[in-house]
Design a protein around this motif. Structure first.
Motif, PDB file in Angstrom:
ATOM      1  N   THR A  53     109.014  86.724  20.862  1.00 60.86           N
ATOM      2  CA  THR A  53     109.866  87.560  20.009  1.00 60.86           C
ATOM      3  C   THR A  53     111.285  87.662  20.557  1.00 60.86           C
ATOM      4  O   THR A  53     112.228  87.936  19.794  1.00 60.86           O
ATOM      5  N   GLU A  54     111.445  87.457  21.868  1.00 66.47           N
ATOM      6  CA  GLU A  54     112.759  87.559  22.496  1.00 66.47           C
ATOM      7  C   GLU A  54     113.431  86.199  22.679  1.00 66.47           C
ATOM      8  O   GLU A  54     114.512  86.108  23.263  1.00 66.47           O
ATOM      9  N   THR A  55     112.780  85.144  22.181  1.00 69.81           N
ATOM     10  CA  THR A  55     113.290  83.782  22.350  1.00 69.81           C
ATOM     11  C   THR A  55     113.700  83.203  20.997  1.00 69.81           C
ATOM     12  O   THR A  55     112.977  83.367  20.016  1.00 69.81           O
ATOM     13  N   PRO A  56     114.856  82.543  20.912  1.00 71.36           N
ATOM     14  CA  PRO A  56     115.255  81.895  19.655  1.00 71.36           C
ATOM     15  C   PRO A  56     114.166  80.942  19.159  1.00 71.36           C
ATOM     16  O   PRO A  56     113.512  80.263  19.949  1.00 71.36           O
ATOM     17  N   LEU A  57     114.001  80.902  17.858  1.00 75.75           N
ATOM     18  CA  LEU A  57     112.928  80.124  17.258  1.00 75.75           C
ATOM     19  C   LEU A  57     112.963  78.662  17.664  1.00 75.75           C
ATOM     20  O   LEU A  57     111.914  78.026  17.826  1.00 75.75           O
ATOM     21  N   ARG A  58     114.147  78.103  17.862  1.00 76.90           N
ATOM     22  CA  ARG A  58     114.262  76.671  18.168  1.00 76.90           C
ATOM     23  C   ARG A  58     113.642  76.313  19.520  1.00 76.90           C
ATOM     24  O   ARG A  58     113.318  75.158  19.781  1.00 76.90           O
ATOM     25  N   TYR A  59     113.448  77.325  20.387  1.00 73.52           N
ATOM     26  CA  TYR A  59     112.870  77.062  21.702  1.00 73.52           C
ATOM     27  C   TYR A  59     111.358  77.299  21.742  1.00 73.52           C
ATOM     28  O   TYR A  59     110.728  77.044  22.772  1.00 73.52           O
ATOM     29  N   TRP A  60     110.790  77.800  20.687  1.00 72.21           N
ATOM     30  CA  TRP A  60     109.374  78.149  20.692  1.00 72.21           C
ATOM     31  C   TRP A  60     108.445  77.005  21.122  1.00 72.21           C
ATOM     32  O   TRP A  60     107.476  77.251  21.844  1.00 72.21           O
ATOM     33  N   PRO A  61     108.692  75.753  20.701  1.00 69.65           N
ATOM     34  CA  PRO A  61     107.785  74.677  21.128  1.00 69.65           C
ATOM     35  C   PRO A  61     107.784  74.424  22.632  1.00 69.65           C
ATOM     36  O   PRO A  61     106.913  73.705  23.143  1.00 69.65           O
ATOM     37  N   LEU A  62     108.741  75.036  23.351  1.00 66.43           N
ATOM     38  CA  LEU A  62     108.849  74.817  24.795  1.00 66.43           C
ATOM     39  C   LEU A  62     108.444  76.037  25.611  1.00 66.43           C
ATOM     40  O   LEU A  62     108.440  75.972  26.842  1.00 66.43           O
ATOM     41  N   VAL A  63     108.104  77.140  24.958  1.00 68.17           N
ATOM     42  CA  VAL A  63     107.877  78.395  25.682  1.00 68.17           C
ATOM     43  C   VAL A  63     106.432  78.617  26.125  1.00 68.17           C
ATOM     44  O   VAL A  63     106.159  78.748  27.327  1.00 68.17           O
ATOM     45  N   PRO A  64     105.464  78.666  25.214  1.00 70.51           N
ATOM     46  CA  PRO A  64     104.085  79.009  25.621  1.00 70.51           C
ATOM     47  C   PRO A  64     103.359  77.805  26.236  1.00 70.51           C
ATOM     48  O   PRO A  64     102.478  77.197  25.624  1.00 70.51           O
ATOM     49  N   ASP A  65     103.725  77.479  27.471  1.00 74.07           N
ATOM     50  CA  ASP A  65     103.244  76.246  28.099  1.00 74.07           C
ATOM     51  C   ASP A  65     101.716  76.153  28.190  1.00 74.07           C
ATOM     52  O   ASP A  65     101.117  75.150  27.795  1.00 74.07           O
ATOM     53  N   SER A  66     101.085  77.192  28.713  1.00 67.13           N
ATOM     54  CA  SER A  66      99.632  77.138  28.917  1.00 67.13           C
ATOM     55  C   SER A  66      98.841  77.100  27.606  1.00 67.13           C
ATOM     56  O   SER A  66      97.946  76.264  27.457  1.00 67.13           O
ATOM     57  N   PRO A  67      99.125  77.984  26.639  1.00 68.59           N
ATOM     58  CA  PRO A  67      98.364  77.892  25.382  1.00 68.59           C
ATOM     59  C   PRO A  67      98.622  76.598  24.622  1.00 68.59           C
ATOM     60  O   PRO A  67      97.720  76.096  23.943  1.00 68.59           O
ATOM     61  N   TYR A 171     107.290  84.185  31.641  1.00 69.58           N
ATOM     62  CA  TYR A 171     107.599  85.408  32.375  1.00 69.58           C
ATOM     63  C   TYR A 171     106.796  85.453  33.675  1.00 69.58           C
ATOM     64  O   TYR A 171     105.615  85.116  33.701  1.00 69.58           O
ATOM     65  N   LEU A 172     107.462  85.877  34.738  1.00 72.73           N
ATOM     66  CA  LEU A 172     106.828  85.969  36.050  1.00 72.73           C
ATOM     67  C   LEU A 172     106.465  87.422  36.341  1.00 72.73           C
ATOM     68  O   LEU A 172     106.961  88.351  35.710  1.00 72.73           O
ATOM     69  N   PHE A 173     105.580  87.600  37.313  1.00 73.49           N
ATOM     70  CA  PHE A 173     105.187  88.965  37.677  1.00 73.49           C
ATOM     71  C   PHE A 173     106.304  89.665  38.440  1.00 73.49           C
ATOM     72  O   PHE A 173     106.394  90.897  38.435  1.00 73.49           O
ATOM     73  N   ASP A 174     107.150  88.851  39.102  1.00 74.48           N
ATOM     74  CA  ASP A 174     108.238  89.425  39.895  1.00 74.48           C
ATOM     75  C   ASP A 174     109.385  88.417  39.920  1.00 74.48           C
ATOM     76  O   ASP A 174     109.137  87.211  40.040  1.00 74.48           O
ATOM     77  N   PRO A 175     110.645  88.868  39.803  1.00 77.16           N
ATOM     78  CA  PRO A 175     111.773  87.931  39.843  1.00 77.16           C
ATOM     79  C   PRO A 175     111.809  87.094  41.123  1.00 77.16           C
ATOM     80  O   PRO A 175     112.338  85.969  41.116  1.00 77.16           O
TER      81      PRO A 175
END
Length: 234
Positions: A53-67, A171-175
């Motif tokens: 929801t916080e990422t531009p739509l054009r990047y969605w194919p690159l975001v949810p790597d594991s699923p 997203y990471l658990f800690d920066p």
């Protein structure tokens, strides 16, 4: 030397013919894996819901790597059950399963060691370890050319570039995990692609534009452990 090579090949055949391993490639077991991976994929997209929801739509194919990786494997198993071979997916799915499966294990173990283990760390760590293990079991029976592997290599490294150049990595658990995430991602890309090169069909010179020529129909009862069409050429 010849006797040693013969003994090695015999042990490999015995390992592949073990009842437990053979059962894994039956239609029953593969159907169960389809269901398990589908559930995991859906949970994975839910886990990424805030980042998407916080990422531009054009990047969605690159975001949810594991699923996306488990989704690729779910589709691959479904196609194999239907007797359909797709070399691109047979190379991509195990590569990304091993890469992101082990990457998530590393990040979750680090989080557990730093902040104390939580149920989420156990859940994510063990499930992603399972992703990598199932890829390693199926990999020797998949078929794709080295040209397909080269195309997958370009995609995987582009994904790494996008993740850490455009800051769309998971997203990471800690920066403080950023350096670990970046380093392990690149190293695991090299590892998984190295395995991909090892399992590539060295005899196949066919390219990406010839899918029909590379289709080997599988039995409807699953992936046969004895068919020479699906044995590792190594």
């Amino acid at each position: 030397m010849i006797e040693t090579m013969t003994e090695t090949m015999t042990k490999r055949r015995k390992w592949q013919d073990h009842p437990l391993v053979s059962w894994l490639f039956s239609s029953t077991a593969m159907t169960a894996l389809v269901i398990v991976n589908l559930v995991g994929t859906l949970y994975g997209f839910w886990w990424y819901r805030m980042q998407l929801t916080e990422t531009p739509l054009r990047y969605w194919p690159l975001v949810p790597d594991s699923p996306l990786a488990s989704g690729d494997f779910t589709l691959l198993l479904t196609l194999l059950l239907l007797g359909i071979r797709w070399p691109w997916l047979e190379c991509l799915a195990p590569v990304v399963l091993v890469k992101y499966g082990l990457w998530a294990v590393i990040i979750n173990v680090d989080a557990a060691l730093t902040a104390g283990p939580a149920f989420e760390n156990w859940l994510l760590g063990l499930s992603h370890l399972g992703m990598a293990l199932q890829a390693l079991l199926f990999w020797p029976r998949l078929r794709y050319s080295r040209r397909v592997w080269a195309a997958v290599t370009a995609w995987v490294f582009f994904n790494d570039f996008a993740d850490y150049r455009w800051d769309i990595y998971p997203y990471l658990f800690d920066p403080g995990q950023y350096d670990l995430a970046l380093t392990s991602a690149v190293l695991l890309s090299v590892l998984s692609l190295g395995l991909g090169a090892y399992f590539a069909s060295s005899f196949s010179g066919m390219g990406l534009g010839e899918p029909s020529a590379r289709v080997n129909q599988l039995s409807r009862i699953g992936v046969s452990a004895s068919s020479d069409k699906i044995q590792s050429p190594k």
